[in-house]
Design a protein around this motif. Structure first.
Motif, mmCIF file in Angstrom:
data_model
loop_
_atom_site.group_PDB
_atom_site.id
_atom_site.type_symbol
_atom_site.label_atom_id
_atom_site.label_comp_id
_atom_site.label_asym_id
_atom_site.label_seq_id
_atom_site.Cartn_x
_atom_site.Cartn_y
_atom_site.Cartn_z
ATOM 1 N N THR A 52 0.481 -1.270 0.317
ATOM 2 C CA THR A 52 -0.249 0.403 0.014
ATOM 3 C C THR A 52 0.739 1.133 0.293
ATOM 4 N N MET A 53 2.229 0.822 0.261
ATOM 5 C CA MET A 53 2.907 1.995 0.467
ATOM 6 C C MET A 53 2.872 2.905 -0.786
ATOM 7 N N THR A 54 3.165 2.940 -2.322
ATOM 8 C CA THR A 54 3.024 4.004 -3.019
ATOM 9 C C THR A 54 1.646 3.673 -3.491
ATOM 10 N N ASN A 55 0.673 3.525 -3.367
ATOM 11 C CA ASN A 55 -0.659 4.086 -3.636
ATOM 12 C C ASN A 55 -0.704 5.565 -2.664
ATOM 13 N N VAL A 56 -0.388 5.272 -1.478
ATOM 14 C CA VAL A 56 -0.459 6.329 0.199
ATOM 15 C C VAL A 56 0.479 7.111 -0.254
ATOM 16 N N GLN A 57 1.283 6.916 -1.179
ATOM 17 C CA GLN A 57 2.681 8.023 -1.436
ATOM 18 C C GLN A 57 2.043 8.363 -2.449
ATOM 19 N N HIS A 58 1.598 8.034 -3.641
ATOM 20 C CA HIS A 58 1.056 9.425 -4.413
ATOM 21 C C HIS A 58 -0.724 9.686 -4.458
ATOM 22 N N PHE A 59 -1.479 9.475 -3.246
ATOM 23 C CA PHE A 59 -2.007 10.164 -2.553
ATOM 24 C C PHE A 59 -1.912 11.467 -1.724
ATOM 25 N N THR A 117 -5.550 3.677 5.947
ATOM 26 C CA THR A 117 -4.626 2.732 5.184
ATOM 27 C C THR A 117 -5.450 2.350 4.305
ATOM 28 N N TYR A 118 -7.058 1.823 4.402
ATOM 29 C CA TYR A 118 -8.088 1.549 3.152
ATOM 30 C C TYR A 118 -8.063 3.249 2.735
ATOM 31 N N VAL A 119 -8.734 3.766 2.784
ATOM 32 C CA VAL A 119 -9.311 4.956 1.932
ATOM 33 C C VAL A 119 -7.047 5.450 1.178
ATOM 34 N N MET A 120 -6.835 5.556 1.814
ATOM 35 C CA MET A 120 -5.444 6.462 1.096
ATOM 36 C C MET A 120 -5.344 5.619 -0.309
ATOM 37 N N ASN A 121 -5.704 4.467 0.055
ATOM 38 C CA ASN A 121 -4.370 3.558 -0.921
ATOM 39 C C ASN A 121 -6.273 2.763 -2.346
ATOM 40 N N TRP A 123 -8.126 5.483 -2.778
ATOM 41 C CA TRP A 123 -9.000 6.869 -2.944
ATOM 42 C C TRP A 123 -8.788 7.299 -4.913
ATOM 43 N N ALA A 124 -7.363 6.880 -5.151
ATOM 44 C CA ALA A 124 -8.008 6.897 -7.156
ATOM 45 C C ALA A 124 -8.395 5.661 -7.442
ATOM 46 N N SER A 125 -8.851 4.848 -7.232
ATOM 47 C CA SER A 125 -9.366 3.823 -8.019
ATOM 48 C C SER A 125 -11.054 4.616 -7.727
ATOM 49 N N PHE A 126 -11.380 4.642 -6.903
ATOM 50 C CA PHE A 126 -12.991 5.535 -6.461
ATOM 51 C C PHE A 126 -12.941 6.724 -7.264
ATOM 52 N N ALA A 127 -11.621 7.689 -7.377
ATOM 53 C CA ALA A 127 -12.022 8.652 -8.431
ATOM 54 C C ALA A 127 -12.152 8.533 -10.094
ATOM 55 N N ALA A 128 -11.257 7.093 -9.854
ATOM 56 C CA ALA A 128 -11.346 7.589 -11.656
ATOM 57 C C ALA A 128 -12.769 6.469 -12.007
ATOM 58 N N HIS A 137 -6.255 -2.616 -5.037
ATOM 59 C CA HIS A 137 -6.087 -1.992 -3.265
ATOM 60 C C HIS A 137 -6.977 -2.176 -2.870
ATOM 61 N N SER A 138 -7.981 -3.045 -2.718
ATOM 62 C CA SER A 138 -8.941 -3.287 -1.379
ATOM 63 C C SER A 138 -8.689 -4.306 -0.976
ATOM 64 N N VAL A 139 -7.647 -5.615 -1.646
ATOM 65 C CA VAL A 139 -7.289 -6.730 -1.511
ATOM 66 C C VAL A 139 -6.445 -6.618 -0.124
ATOM 67 N N PRO A 140 -5.015 -5.930 -0.178
ATOM 68 C CA PRO A 140 -3.660 -5.828 0.528
ATOM 69 C C PRO A 140 -4.413 -5.262 1.773
ATOM 70 N N PRO A 141 -5.373 -3.927 1.949
ATOM 71 C CA PRO A 141 -5.348 -3.638 3.281
ATOM 72 C C PRO A 141 -6.806 -3.954 3.921
ATOM 73 N N LEU A 142 -7.375 -4.785 3.391
ATOM 74 C CA LEU A 142 -8.421 -5.047 3.826
ATOM 75 C C LEU A 142 -8.037 -7.034 4.567
#
Length: 243
Positions: A52-59, A117-121, A123-128, A137-142
């Motif tokens: 999840t680190m990469t997606n959180v950094q992008h967010f 962690t889930y929201v930040m991971n 967010w971009a997929s929900f927005a798109a 991106h939901s599987v690792p946080p869940l």
């Protein structure tokens, strides 16, 4: 000769083997499984948080230029949240082991870090509106969510299993020992002279020497009692009726 002596010394110096089915051995095997489960769960949690680190950094970077100060600072957000989460989970493992209940803020802090962690991971997929991205991106946080709850409960239950296995094996051992056939004590064969000596000690003046009396005082067989009675009566007659 020297080889046999060496083997004897090695066998003498070797520590006694632990019984394969004793209480300590059973509890040890359960404890080994508990450690393996604990390590595997923590490995999965660590890998999930690293994913999840990469997606959180992008967010957190929010489109900042690569290698700029905001872009570099964005890499600190995910490790900050993850370290707090790991600290809480480790503390819960220890408190659960000793049956100590934690306060409500501990659970709130855990679910806040997991939710953040889930929201930040995702967010971009929900927005798109990307369903594949949301699932990906939901599987690792869940997975981290469920493993965080399961690892504490599993550790607690496996500790109970180790204690139960120790108790059960300890209770079974006396029954197994009792069921083992006991070695028979060899008794030496009694001779005619032994029975006669017993009858001689039991006789006193006024007692009539009969086969039935001999059997009673010596425990000999019916066929031997007649011979013993005759021999004892002869001795008494020769001694003049003295014992």
């Amino acid at each position: 000769m020297s080889g046999s002596v060496g083997k004897g010394v090695a066998a003498f110096g070797r520590p006694p083997a632990t019984p394969a089915h004793g209480p300590d051995a059973v509890a040890l095997r359960v404890e080994q499984v508990r450690r393996q489960v604990d390590r595997l769960c923590w490995t999965g949690i660590t890998l999930g948080l690293a994913f999840t680190m990469t997606n959180v950094q992008h967010f957190a970077a929010a489109g900042a230029a690569v290698w700029s100060l905001p872009w570099l600072a964005a890499w600190l957000l995910d490790p900050t949240v993850s370290l707090v989460l790991v600290a809480i989970l480790r503390a819960e493992q220890l408190t659960a082991r000793y049956r100590i209940r934690t306060g409500p803020w501990v659970r709130r802090a855990k679910w806040f870090t997991l939710g953040a962690t889930y929201v930040m991971n995702t967010w971009a997929s929900f927005a798109a509106g990307s369903w594949s991205g949301i699932v990906l991106h939901s599987v690792p946080p869940l997975l981290v969510f469920t493993a965080a709850e399961a690892v504490t409960d599993l550790r607690d239950k496996l500790a109970e299993a180790a204690a139960a296995a120790f108790t059960e094996t300890t209770e079974e051992q006396p029954a197994v020992e009792a069921a083992k056939p006991r070695p028979r004590v060899a008794r030496g064969r009694r001779l005619f002279s032994d029975f006669l000596a017993d009858a001689r000690k039991a006789w006193a003046p006024g007692i009539e020497v009969t086969p039935a009396w001999v059997r009673e005082v010596t425990g000999c067989s019916r066929g031997l009692s007649s011979r013993l009675a005759a021999a004892l009566a002869a001795e008494i007659a020769e001694s003049g009726g003295r014992p």
